[in-house]
Design a protein around this motif. Structure first.
Motif, PDB file in Angstrom:
ATOM      1  N   SER A  85      10.394 -12.437  -2.158  1.00 13.46           N
ATOM      2  CA  SER A  85      10.034 -13.785  -2.637  1.00 13.46           C
ATOM      3  C   SER A  85      10.212 -13.927  -4.144  1.00 13.46           C
ATOM      4  CB  SER A  85       8.569 -14.093  -2.297  1.00 13.46           C
ATOM      5  OG  SER A  85       8.299 -13.814  -0.957  1.00 13.46           O
TER       6      SER A  85
ATOM      7  N   LEU B 244       5.559 -20.005  -7.158  1.00  7.27           N
ATOM      8  CA  LEU B 244       5.283 -20.705  -5.907  1.00  7.27           C
ATOM      9  C   LEU B 244       4.127 -21.682  -6.109  1.00  7.27           C
ATOM     10  CD1 LEU B 244       5.336 -17.713  -3.357  1.00  7.27           C
ATOM     11  CD2 LEU B 244       7.203 -19.296  -3.893  1.00  7.27           C
TER      12      LEU B 244
ATOM     13  N   GLU C 173      -1.225 -23.584  -3.636  1.00  6.76           N
ATOM     14  CA  GLU C 173      -1.812 -23.461  -2.291  1.00  6.76           C
ATOM     15  C   GLU C 173      -1.154 -22.305  -1.538  1.00  6.76           C
ATOM     16  OE1 GLU C 173      -0.957 -26.326  -3.720  1.00  6.76           O
ATOM     17  OE2 GLU C 173      -3.058 -26.878  -4.071  1.00  6.76           O
ATOM     18  N   GLN C 174       0.152 -22.167  -1.718  1.00  3.65           N
ATOM     19  CA  GLN C 174       0.868 -21.091  -1.031  1.00  3.65           C
ATOM     20  C   GLN C 174       0.433 -19.722  -1.574  1.00  3.65           C
ATOM     21  OE1 GLN C 174       5.115 -21.767  -1.057  1.00  3.65           O
ATOM     22  NE2 GLN C 174       5.518 -19.792  -0.061  1.00  3.65           N
TER      23      GLN C 174
END
Lengths: 473, 247
Positions: A103, A109, A112-113
């Protein structure tokens, strides 16, 4: 000495060697198959060449001791081990999915993720700590979010510490082993027993994932590593203004140099990450600049400043014992003041003896979830909010600091399963609830307490009002 | 094969019986007694008879310094309390008991394991393995993969890496510890009959030879009864007092 090079197609103790899937400094990984084991497997073969880092051997020995004793969904299943005298190897389940390392190009990111990933990893860490193991190398490449179940799986226990086994790494290498960007300060000072070191690493990971920047860079010297004891990172909100204060609060708490300043357990960290509205915000939640130079320098040179020491390090064996999550289910609809008082007395006894215990006050609001207007009562009050107010009022007499208590109104058709779901999802250690005293009501409605006693995966205390207090039973 | 390892019974019949019952419940294929069947406690006759009976059906027993001192003059010195208890012991042991004790071997090796009461280095002078230096000395005196001893009355586990590093681990009861093949190990058993690590429960060990895993076991027993017998035998007070606190 045995070699890590295995030819594809070779047969070793019944395992057929497949493709090499990883070639690292300490070990090689091969896909393997075996007629007796119907699952995807990896074989890890240590690099043991003369003149190579002896840590490769010792960390392989540690993993050889630790992995077979671990179980559950958050670790790869152990299959087999090969003896050092012939060909050392470890065979374990190949976890479907990619490591979080994949990732990194997508960073940063959304908050919330990151919180969702953090909560999954914290849940996995809690399960590991419960099994007496501190991972000590929590980083993106050692975490896989399983593509089948979605849960986080931790891999590579070569630097881990097991609270009940000889710690070969500690004895062999007094210098710290770990991964520089994620290593907790106490780990830098050679302390390997504190489960909260993993929370620091997870905090560094979340910081990195939400800002795209590592909180302490990637120092290559011991001195550079030690700086994290007094050098606070740039607050995430300064780097990325849309990081919510609650997430900054959690991340900076994880990055406290003193383990005492972090969440007491991984379960409590997971709890906060899944209940943002329950996070108690302190001034650090809103910080948009580092501490001034003068403060940092003071932290560095003042004799009373925090320095990690073996004496104050916590042992992994007592991690969860010292900081349980206690939940209390309070039925506010039945007018049984004696019972409500008895519940409070019991909870007080349970929670006040443990300085790091956390209390979650639960109330179940029964109703039809689809019809929104039903959350308003006849007078138009918001029932949900009203219940929260009542819960807070109930808990006021316990005089707990705000960061140790939270309030939850669960909306569900069935109180028993709502409470059970909550208990499982939040790794609750102990649930306290009242027993209905009215036999008539119990017969009509069934006994919620009985259902929870039978099914809850934790300690259950059922409180009754004492006979002397009157009542109909 | 599972081997039960019992050291330092010291004539404590209650502790020995409790350990043997625990061994039967867990299941073991072999009993190994690591020395000091007698001394300190009030039941030397019964304990020697139990050990001798076990040895006639395949068990193994090693000689300890108290076993040696109970049957005659020794080359080593014992403290006054131990000496008093041994003279008392000598007086009540029969000839067959004494013959059994004096016939015990100092060391026995089997399948990569070495059993000895004190240390593989200078076994006959019974040095105490209480630290890293003594552990290295013992480990260097043998090629065995695992050396198993008693004598110290406090459980400990040492290992020597191929790099020459020695480390000590204080075992937690009930955990099976894998004794990895690439290291050499020195396992000090706690005492069956006179624990000194602060836990009054009787201590012994179980070794699983197939898995090469060692478990340190603790067994609570009727301490008061053992204490009472020592008192009634007129042995020094310190001997019954220490059983209550495990020191």
């Amino acid at each position: 000495m045995a070699t890590p090079y295995l030819e594809k197609g070779t047969l070793l103790d019944g395992f057929t060697i497949g493709d090499r899937v990883h070639k690292g400094g300490m070990a090689y990984l091969y896909a393997v198959t075996h007629p007796a084991h119907d699952l995807a497997m990896l074989m890890k073969v240590p690099v043991l060449n003369e003149g190579e880092d002896p840590a490769a051997i010792v960390s392989f020995e540690m993993e050889q001791m630790i992995l077979p004793r671990l179980s559950g969904p958050h670790v790869p299943r152990f299959i087999a081990a090969g003896d050092f005298a012939v060909q050392p190897y470890l065979v374990y389940e190949r976890i479907p999915g990619e490591t979080l390392y994949k990732s990194l190009p997508e960073l940063p990111l959304p908050a919330e993720q990151v919180a969702a990933i953090g909560a999954k990893v914290a849940t996995a860490l809690h399960d590991l700590h419960r099994q007496h193991v501190v991972h000590l190398d929590v980083k993106p490449s050692n975490i896989i979010l399983r593509s089948d179940t979605g849960v986080a799986t931790l891999i590579d226990f070569g630097l881990s510490h097991h609270g009940q086994l000889p710690d070969l790494m500690f004895e062999e290498f007094r210098l710290p082993y770990g991964t520089a960007p994620y290593m907790a300060p106490e780990q830098v000072y050679g302390i390997r027993t504190d489960p909260r070191s993993d929370l620091f690493a997870l905090g560094a990971l979340m910081y990195f994932f939400v800002t795209g920047v590592r909180p302490f860079g990637d120092p290559q010297s011991l001195k550079g590593l030690q700086r994290r004891v007094w050098w606070d990172p740039i607050p995430p909100r300064q780097l990325k203004a849309d990081v919510p204060p609650w997430l900054q609060e959690i991340i900076l708490r994880c990055l406290s140099p003193n383990p005492e300043g972090r969440h007491p357990t991984a379960a409590q960290l997971a709890f906060e990450l899944t209940h943002p509205e329950q996070v108690t915000l302190t001034p650090r939640a809103h910080k948009i600049a580092r501490d001034p130079w003068s403060v940092r320098i003071k932290r560095r040179f003042h004799p009373d400043s925090f320095r990690p020491s073996l004496q104050q390090a916590r042992r992994v064996t007592s991690a969860a014992d010292g900081a349980p999550i206690v939940a209390v289910a309070i039925d506010l609809t039945e007018s049984e003041p004696d019972l409500i008082e008895a519940l409070r007395t019991t909870v007080k006894r349970v929670i006040l003896t443990v300085p790091n215990a956390r209390l979650a006050c639960l109330n179940v609001l029964k109703g039809n979830l689809i019809a929104i207007d039903q959350t308003l009562d006849k007078e138009g009050h918001n029932v949900h909010v009203q219940r929260l107010v009542q819960l807070k009022d109930w808990a006021r007499a316990l005089e707990l600091p705000p960061d140790r208590v939270s309030y939850h109104v669960l909306e569900a058709m069935d109180a028993g399963s709502a409470i059970l779901d909550y208990v499982s999802a939040n790794a609750v250690d102990h649930i306290v609830l009242g027993a209905r005293t009215s036999a008539v009501l119990r017969n009509i409605l069934g006994s919620v307490s009985m259902e929870i006693v039978q099914k809850a995966p934790c300690t259950v205390t059922v409180v009754r009002k004492s006979r002397g207090q009157g009542g109909s039973a | 094969m599972r081997i039960a390892l019992l050291a330092d019974i010291h004539a404590n019949l209650e502790a020995l019986q409790a350990c043997l019952a625990d061994v039967r419940a867990r299941g073991a294929d072999r009993l190994v007694f690591l020395g000091d069947v007698v001394g300190y406690g009030a039941d030397p006759v019964a304990c020697v008879e139990i050990v001798a009976e076990a040895c006639s059906t395949g068990a193994l027993a090693i000689k300890g310094n108290h076993d040696e001192a109970a049957v005659g003059p020794t080359r080593f010195r014992l403290n006054e309390t131990a000496e008093k208890a041994l003279r008392w012991t000598e007086a009540i042991l029969g000839d067959t008991h004494k013959a059994f004790l004096s016939g015990l071997p100092m060391m026995v090796g089997e399948e990569g394991r070495l059993y000895v009461h004190a240390s593989a280095a200078h076994a006959e002078s019974y040095p105490y393995v209480t630290g890293l230096d003594e552990a290295v000395e013992s480990l260097q005196a043998t090629k065995a993969h695992v050396t198993i001893c008693g004598h110290v009355h406090m459980p400990a586990l040492y290992n020597l890496a191929v790099t020459g590093k020695i480390m000590q681990h204080i075992p937690i009861a009930g955990t099976d510890i894998p004794l990895l093949s690439q290291r050499r190990w020195l396992a000090v058993m706690g005492a069956v009959g006179q624990p000194r690590d602060g836990n009054p429960a009787a201590a012994y060990g179980l070794f699983d030879a197939e898995k090469s895993a060692l478990t340190y076991v603790r067994v609570p027993y009727d301490v008061e009864k053992a204490q009472d017998k020592i008192r009634k035998a007129g042995l020094p007070d310190s001997l019954w007092k220490r059983l209550g606190v495990g020191r």
